[in-house]
Write an enzyme that holds these catalytic residues in place. Structure first.
Site, PDB file in Angstrom:
ATOM      1  N   GLY A  74      40.749  33.702  43.209  1.00 36.21           N
ATOM      2  CA  GLY A  74      40.324  32.559  42.413  1.00 36.21           C
ATOM      3  C   GLY A  74      39.104  32.868  41.560  1.00 36.21           C
ATOM      4  O   GLY A  74      38.482  31.954  41.018  1.00 36.21           O
ATOM      5  N   GLU A 111      42.797  38.977  47.038  1.00 35.85           N
ATOM      6  CA  GLU A 111      44.049  39.149  46.299  1.00 35.85           C
ATOM      7  C   GLU A 111      43.944  38.587  44.886  1.00 35.85           C
ATOM      8  O   GLU A 111      44.580  37.586  44.549  1.00 35.85           O
ATOM      9  CB  GLU A 111      45.209  38.530  47.079  1.00 35.85           C
ATOM     10  CG  GLU A 111      44.866  37.205  47.721  1.00 35.85           C
ATOM     11  CD  GLU A 111      45.924  36.711  48.681  1.00 35.85           C
ATOM     12  OE1 GLU A 111      46.495  37.518  49.433  1.00 35.85           O
ATOM     13  OE2 GLU A 111      46.175  35.492  48.671  1.00 35.85           O
ATOM     14  N   PRO A 112      43.173  39.262  44.038  1.00 36.86           N
ATOM     15  CA  PRO A 112      42.960  38.752  42.683  1.00 36.86           C
ATOM     16  C   PRO A 112      44.163  38.955  41.760  1.00 36.86           C
ATOM     17  O   PRO A 112      44.873  39.952  41.838  1.00 36.86           O
ATOM     18  CB  PRO A 112      41.774  39.577  42.186  1.00 36.86           C
ATOM     19  CG  PRO A 112      41.763  40.813  43.020  1.00 36.86           C
ATOM     20  CD  PRO A 112      42.430  40.495  44.314  1.00 36.86           C
ATOM     21  N   GLY A 113      44.346  37.977  40.898  1.00 36.79           N
ATOM     22  CA  GLY A 113      45.321  38.095  39.816  1.00 36.79           C
ATOM     23  C   GLY A 113      44.566  38.103  38.493  1.00 36.79           C
ATOM     24  O   GLY A 113      44.396  39.127  37.842  1.00 36.79           O
ATOM     25  N   ARG A 125      49.939  28.005  29.037  1.00 40.18           N
ATOM     26  CA  ARG A 125      48.696  27.578  29.708  1.00 40.18           C
ATOM     27  C   ARG A 125      47.958  26.451  28.975  1.00 40.18           C
ATOM     28  O   ARG A 125      47.495  25.505  29.610  1.00 40.18           O
ATOM     29  CB  ARG A 125      47.745  28.763  29.921  1.00 40.18           C
ATOM     30  CG  ARG A 125      48.273  29.807  30.901  1.00 40.18           C
ATOM     31  CD  ARG A 125      47.193  30.792  31.351  1.00 40.18           C
ATOM     32  NE  ARG A 125      46.354  30.220  32.371  1.00 40.18           N
ATOM     33  CZ  ARG A 125      45.133  29.777  32.185  1.00 40.18           C
ATOM     34  NH1 ARG A 125      44.573  29.860  30.989  1.00 40.18           N
ATOM     35  NH2 ARG A 125      44.440  29.248  33.166  1.00 40.18           N
ATOM     36  N   TYR A 145      47.652  23.241  31.359  1.00 35.75           N
ATOM     37  CA  TYR A 145      46.351  23.052  32.035  1.00 35.75           C
ATOM     38  C   TYR A 145      45.237  22.645  31.073  1.00 35.75           C
ATOM     39  O   TYR A 145      44.071  22.667  31.466  1.00 35.75           O
ATOM     40  CB  TYR A 145      45.903  24.368  32.702  1.00 35.75           C
ATOM     41  CG  TYR A 145      46.954  25.053  33.537  1.00 35.75           C
ATOM     42  CD1 TYR A 145      47.548  24.414  34.615  1.00 35.75           C
ATOM     43  CD2 TYR A 145      47.334  26.366  33.253  1.00 35.75           C
ATOM     44  CE1 TYR A 145      48.507  25.056  35.384  1.00 35.75           C
ATOM     45  CE2 TYR A 145      48.282  27.021  34.027  1.00 35.75           C
ATOM     46  CZ  TYR A 145      48.870  26.354  35.077  1.00 35.75           C
ATOM     47  OH  TYR A 145      49.811  26.997  35.834  1.00 35.75           O
ATOM     48  N   CYS A 176      60.339  22.384  19.669  1.00 34.36           N
ATOM     49  CA  CYS A 176      60.578  20.988  19.298  1.00 34.36           C
ATOM     50  C   CYS A 176      59.986  20.036  20.333  1.00 34.36           C
ATOM     51  O   CYS A 176      60.705  19.232  20.961  1.00 34.36           O
ATOM     52  CB  CYS A 176      62.060  20.755  19.084  1.00 34.36           C
ATOM     53  SG  CYS A 176      62.578  21.547  17.565  1.00 34.36           S
TER      54      CYS A 176
END
Ligand code: LLP
Length: 422
Positions: free
Chosen positions: A222, A263-265, A302, A306, A332
């Site tokens: 995170g 566990e980074p993304g 994104r 968000y 559309c």
């Protein structure tokens, strides 16, 4: 924000077409080294790459070559990890809401299993007893993360076993004789505040004392990256120092050294990527000037999902007079990438670069409006190499089964029908 130079971007578009994802291998390596070096070297550290962020196999292979493990959330990601060369024990499978079939398949493949539901844990225990070690995901009830949609460790979240259910968890573990070898949590994405991480970590370490057979604790991820120029990001070095100290103390009290896992993304790949689009047209309305590009929320959702900010710049006319644009796509539906963005004058055919396109962009792309997904390129020592071909029309047809029933030859006209009936 993306840090590698973009002056060659128009050439990449010329060579590989538009729209185009471009990832820089060097940036990924540098981010990996940064997080690996942030912790005390005497601690056994595992950096598991959360491949949901970007699942091109070359990215997985690159991170494996650097020493990463893998965080997988579906059997598809598990298989991708194995294909990329990760050993099964380097993969932690942390699904949510799956049935035993998928967990069984993962166990058969030999990967580590992380369970986040007491009912599922009981099913698992009935089937595997203590023959397969298991990790459990705890929900610490901490609200952290960039916004409500990407916060997953709070009380209303579907993820994890509530910290208030620990007594029940022990009942299941003890009665069924489960071998719990890992504890896990993950509270959300885009978390700036180191104290939020430390609060969750402290809860998990306190809990760990009651599990005597642990090999590791996985504190999730995170870490916040900068989407805006000069935006604050998680101070990973400061966090690493704090966390290392706390974890060392914990291991002393526990009586054994455990492995410390993250566990980074986003942290590893977000800033490694840009998304290049071409301007189809500009359009002046009573309220704004739209810059309309050859993409939309089918490729880059994104901002629409968000309200995420992605910095956009004009790479073909960088010295143009800045103007205010609303950048939109061609889907559309309303697919606004950003409102009131100050961008160097936009002309038809200009290439616009969207920053922070490494994480959760290509992996969240779809074929909505029957549009194909873009190609992907990786810069290796600055040299662009194609790592995913642009889809074609036939890819839209892949898997579709065309029935004969609706072919024109089978349509009986009223006239034909009357003739057969005589
Ligand atoms: N571990 C688990 C169990 C996760 O669910 C996630 C992300 C990660 C690790 C990696 O978190 P990261 O380091 O990337 O923040 N699509 C959203 C983010 C969803 C994250 C889902 N889980 C976005 O684009 O912001």
């Amino acid at each position: 924000m993306t840090r590698f130079p973009l002056h060659n971007a128009p050439q990449w578009v010329e060579e590989f077409g538009s729209p185009l994802y471009v990832y820089d291998a060097q940036t990924i390596s540098a981010q990996y080294q940064r997080i690996a070096n942030a912790f005390d070297p005497n601690i056994s550290l595992g950096i598991h790459y959360a491949c949901k962020a970007l699942n091109n196999i070359n990215v997985l292979k690159l991170l494996r070559s650097l020493g990463a493990g893998l965080d997988a959330v579906s059997i598809g990601e598990v298989r991708l990890g194995l294909r990329a060369g990760f050993a099964p024990e380097e993969i932690l499978f942390s699904p949510n809401g799956v049935g035993m079939q998928e967990i069984r398949e993962a166990a058969q493949l030999g990967v580590q299993i992380n369970i986040d539901n007491l009912e599922t844990l009981e099913e698992f225990a009935n089937e595997f007893g203590n023959s397969v070690p298991v990790c459990v995901r705890i929900n610490p009830h901490i609200m952290a993360g960039g916004n409500a949609k990407i916060s997953v460790g709070h009380i209303d979240s579907k993820f994890g076993i509530s910290i208030h259910q620990v007594r029940h968890l022990h009942r299941i573990v003890n009665t069924m004789g489960l071998h719990v070898h890992g504890l896990h949590m993950h509270t959300g994405s885009d978390i700036l505040d180191i104290d939020a991480f430390m609060r969750g970590a402290t809860l998990l370490m306190d809990l760990a004392h009651d599990f005597k057979e642990l090999s590791y604790i996985d504190f999730g991820s995170g870490f916040k990256v900068g989407y805006r120029p000069d935006e604050n990001t998680t101070d990973i070095e400061q966090f690493g120092a704090k966390m290392s100290e706390r974890f060392r103390d914990f291991c002393m009290e526990y009586g054994r050294d455990l492995k410390l896992i993250f566990e980074p993304g986003k942290f590893l790949v977000s800033e490694s990527g840009i998304f290049l689009t071409t301007v189809n047209s500009t359009k002046t309305t009573p309220s704004t000037v739209f810059a309309q590009v050859n993409s939309g929320f089918n490729h880059f959702p994104r901002p629409m999902l968000y309200d995420a900010y992605h910095h956009i710049e004009n790479v073909t006319n960088p010295d143009g007079e800045p103007r205010i644009y609303t950048v939109v796509g061609y889907i559309c539906e309303t697919d606004t990438f950003g409102y009131d963005l100050k961008i160097a004058e936009v002309r038809n055919g200009d290439v616009l670069a969207f920053h922070n396109a490494g994480a959760y962009c290509s992996t969240m792309a779809s074929n909505y409006n029957s549009r194909v997904r873009p190609a992907e390129v990786m810069l290796i020592n600055g040299q662009p190499q194609l790592i995913k071909a642009r889809e074609e029309f036939e890819d839209l047809m892949h898997g579709q089964i065309e029935l004969d029933a609706f072919e024109p030859k089978n349509e009986t006209t009223l006239e034909e029908l009357m003739m057969t009936e005589g």
